[in-house]
Design a protein around this motif. Structure first.
Motif, PDB file in Angstrom:
ATOM      1  N   ASP A  17     141.792   5.573   9.748  1.00 30.71           N
ATOM      2  CA  ASP A  17     140.815   4.613  10.442  1.00 30.71           C
ATOM      3  C   ASP A  17     141.283   4.194  11.568  1.00 30.71           C
ATOM      4  N   GLY A  18     141.561   5.126  12.739  1.00 32.81           N
ATOM      5  CA  GLY A  18     141.868   4.780  13.932  1.00 32.81           C
ATOM      6  C   GLY A  18     143.411   4.850  14.166  1.00 32.81           C
ATOM      7  N   SER A  34     139.968   1.583  17.077  1.00 33.49           N
ATOM      8  CA  SER A  34     138.708   2.391  16.771  1.00 33.49           C
ATOM      9  C   SER A  34     138.613   2.340  15.089  1.00 33.49           C
ATOM     10  N   THR A  35     137.395   2.852  14.658  1.00 36.47           N
ATOM     11  CA  THR A  35     137.161   2.922  13.458  1.00 36.47           C
ATOM     12  C   THR A  35     136.731   4.431  12.915  1.00 36.47           C
ATOM     13  N   LYS A  36     136.571   4.661  11.628  1.00 35.96           N
ATOM     14  CA  LYS A  36     136.141   5.947  11.194  1.00 35.96           C
ATOM     15  C   LYS A  36     134.732   6.437  11.963  1.00 35.96           C
TER      16      LYS A  36
END
Length: 624
Positions: free
Chosen positions: A116-117, A594-596
């Protein structure tokens, strides 16, 4: 005679660009044979800076290049900042031997989705950042504290009109006379005598202040405040005019005089409040503290006492790496892989060479064969070590430390910012730059490590490419596309992937790259049909084609320029992504959390942009 001077010198001569290209050519011939390509012209692809946004977009481009078979056609891959995250992570992985059908780019993206980032914000890290910044500020400022501490007895009137005070006055007058006669001399002589004259002149003013009546002391305080405002105002100017720069360099002497006078007034107030019987104790404590700080400043490493830099490095290595971090010269590329050129910026504001001085530095390129720059020369990366000769240290040139340095956007630039904006972060060691050993220094002179005194020199614009330890930062501080080194090698087929944050589509990174290539190599770049957009936020194509005319070469080189943009030819998902994320596809580089969903969106945009730019006949096998 020349041989004796060379033996006494600390540095050695390196190779010129022509020699570097000759040795690279031997590897390229073998690479082309393995990859099954038969062209003799050099080709390259450049991935721009832009943090995690650029990394995810570049991974999408790389995925398509691997699947379409185009990847094997490139001799060089040049990267800056976020583009380097993607390139290094792909080159570090081996081809999938388990039959899953995944490309190396897809392996990296799967890991990013799972994590996830890549960057994590921890309260403990922020706390350490505050503590380390405070300690770093004291250590960096220690040279001035030592000067003030050593001269404290000359600033105060503990013993009225002592011999030391009169001697200091005579020395001040003598240094002023010497300074007036030598200030135009080249080198450090004139600067050193001017510094001594200003310093002892400030001490004399501070000593006289102790004998002034209270009302005149108030007047002296007002004049000091005005002096501070003038000096800080001059140092706060961000103009690049040569006259302004000369005035700003002179203002550093005024800054030092203000520090000495402010210190003296505070010292007088402390002594007046505690009584002269405690003066010796105060001076003794000041002497011990200043001496201790300068001792620590000569031992502590600014690279290690920077939790921001350490966190950034470990985050990149964990998220993009493959469990190891070897020195780049030890890295063995997969069969058919291109030569990876990692671009950094070596800061050198104190140099006489143009255009290095006006630019604040120059491009510092590292591959597993050579490292160096145009004015520094190039040296074999396998010899670029520090420490003792029997126990060489390679820490500074491991792959992910170099990628971290190449992406050190959170750092100062010697010429694009004002001296105050440059000096304060450097003073408190806030930034992502790294001090590395100068590869031009002879092996026997590479002992020890970087120390905080270097930060003090950098804070006042005194660092140079000729020093033992050089300061490397984000390659985007020089040129953000990675195009410069490909043009230097006169590649005849170049693809540029521009994933910079450019929501108004001004193409400023491309304009700066063209200017530097024209000035340094005489290469003229033209892309017909490319104009800055008059309507902000609207660009109707992602692929532009142009050419490069090299000096002395009749045949123009082909240039393909890919821009981070969503057009009507992209999928509905991409066209509607801005409804979910209003900043898509130009998320500001300062946002690295960042995220997914973020990773998926920019990766998919990269895949589609490459597919639109380089369509292939037949079908391209997709991963299950």
């Amino acid at each position: 005679m020349k041989k004796e001077q060379q033996e006494k010198s600390f540095t050695m001569s390196g190779e010129k660009r022509s020699k570097v290209y000759e040795e690279e050519a031997a590897y390229l011939r073998n690479r082309r044979s393995v990859a099954g390509t038969h062209t003799t012209d050099r080709s390259g692809i450049a991935f721009s800076g832009g943090g995690i946004r650029s990394a995810c977009f570049s991974l999408g481009i790389l995925n398509w290049l691997e699947r379409s078979g185009m990847w094997k056609e490139f001799d060089y891959v040049s990267s800056v900042s976020g583009g380097g995250y993607a390139v290094a992570s792909v080159l570090e992985r081996e081809f999938d031997g388990e039959g899953s059908g995944k490309t190396r780019a897809e392996m990296v993206v799967d890991k990013l989705r799972h994590d996830d980032g890549y960057l994590r914000s921890k309260s403990a890290t922020l706390f350490l950042l505050v503590i380390s910044a405070s300690i770093s500020g004291l250590l960096t400022f220690s040279p001035i504290m030592l000067l003030c501490g050593q001269s404290a007895s000359l600033m105060i009137n503990i013993y009225p009109r002592t011999v030391d005070n009169w001697a200091s006055g005579i020395f001040c007058a003598a240094s002023a006379v010497i300074s007036l006669s030598t200030w135009r001399m080249p080198g450090m002589v004139g600067k050193l005598t001017l510094f001594i004259a200003v310093f002892f002149g400030s001490i004399q003013v501070a000593w006289v202040t102790g004998y002034l009546p209270p009302n005149l002391r108030v007047g002296m305080g007002i004049l000091l405040i005005l002096s501070w405002l003038i000096v800080l105002g001059l140092l706060g100017l961000g103009l690049s005019h040569p006259l302004i720069k000369r005035i700003q360099r002179a203002s550093f002497l005024g800054l030092m005089a203000n520090i000495v006078l402010t210190f003296a007034i505070v010292l007088h107030l402390v002594i007046d409040g505690t009584g002269k019987t405690h003066t010796n104790d105060v001076l003794a404590c000041l002497y011990i503290v200043s001496l201790g700080l300068i001792f620590l400043a000569l031992l502590a490493s600014p690279n290690r006492l920077n939790p921001f830099l350490v966190t950034y490095y470990k985050s990149l290595q964990t998220a993009f790496g493959n469990g190891r971090d070897d020195a780049i010269w030890r890295n063995r590329a997969q069969q058919g892989d291109p030569i990876h050129l990692i671009n950094c910026f070596v800061q050198s504001p104190r140099t006489r060479e143009e255009p290095v001085r006006s630019r604040g530095g120059e491009n510092f390129c590292i591959s597993r064969f050579f490292c160096g720059s145009q004015s520094l020369d190039y040296f074999r990366t396998a010899t670029w070590s520090s420490g003792r000769e029997k126990k060489p240290v390679w820490r500074h040139q491991t792959i992910w430390r170099l990628i971290t340095t190449s992406g050190a956007a959170v750092d100062v630039h010697p010429t694009r910012q004002s001296p105050i904006v440059n000096g304060l972060p450097t003073m408190f060691n806030i930034g992502l730059c790294s001090w590395v050993i100068n590869p031009s220094f002879k092996r026997k002179h590479r002992k020890g490590g970087p120390v905080f005194v270097l930060n003090f020199a950098a804070a006042v614009g005194g660092n140079s490419i000729k020093q033992k330890w050089i300061r490397l930062s984000d390659g985007g501080h020089f040129e953000n596309l990675g195009l410069y080194e490909l043009v230097a090698r006169q590649c005849m087929d170049i693809i540029v992937v521009d994933a910079g944050c450019d929501p108004e589509y001004r193409f400023s990174d491309l304009a700066l790259a063209m200017e530097k290539c024209r000035d340094d190599f005489g290469a003229e770049i033209d892309i017909p049909g490319l104009f800055p957009q008059r309507s902000p936020g609207r660009c109707h194509q992602s692929k532009f084609e142009g050419y490069i005319r090299y000096r002395g070469v009749d045949k123009p080189a082909k240039l393909t320029y890919l821009k981070l943009v969503v057009t009507e030819h992209h999928s509905m998902r991409m066209r509607l992504q801005s409804s979910i994320d209003p900043k898509f596809p130009h998320e500001p580089t300062r946002n690295q959390f960042s995220t997914k969903a973020f990773v998926d969106a920019y990766y998919q945009l990269g895949c589609e942009t490459a597919a639109l730019a380089f369509p292939v006949t037949g079908t391209v096998k997709r991963a299950a």
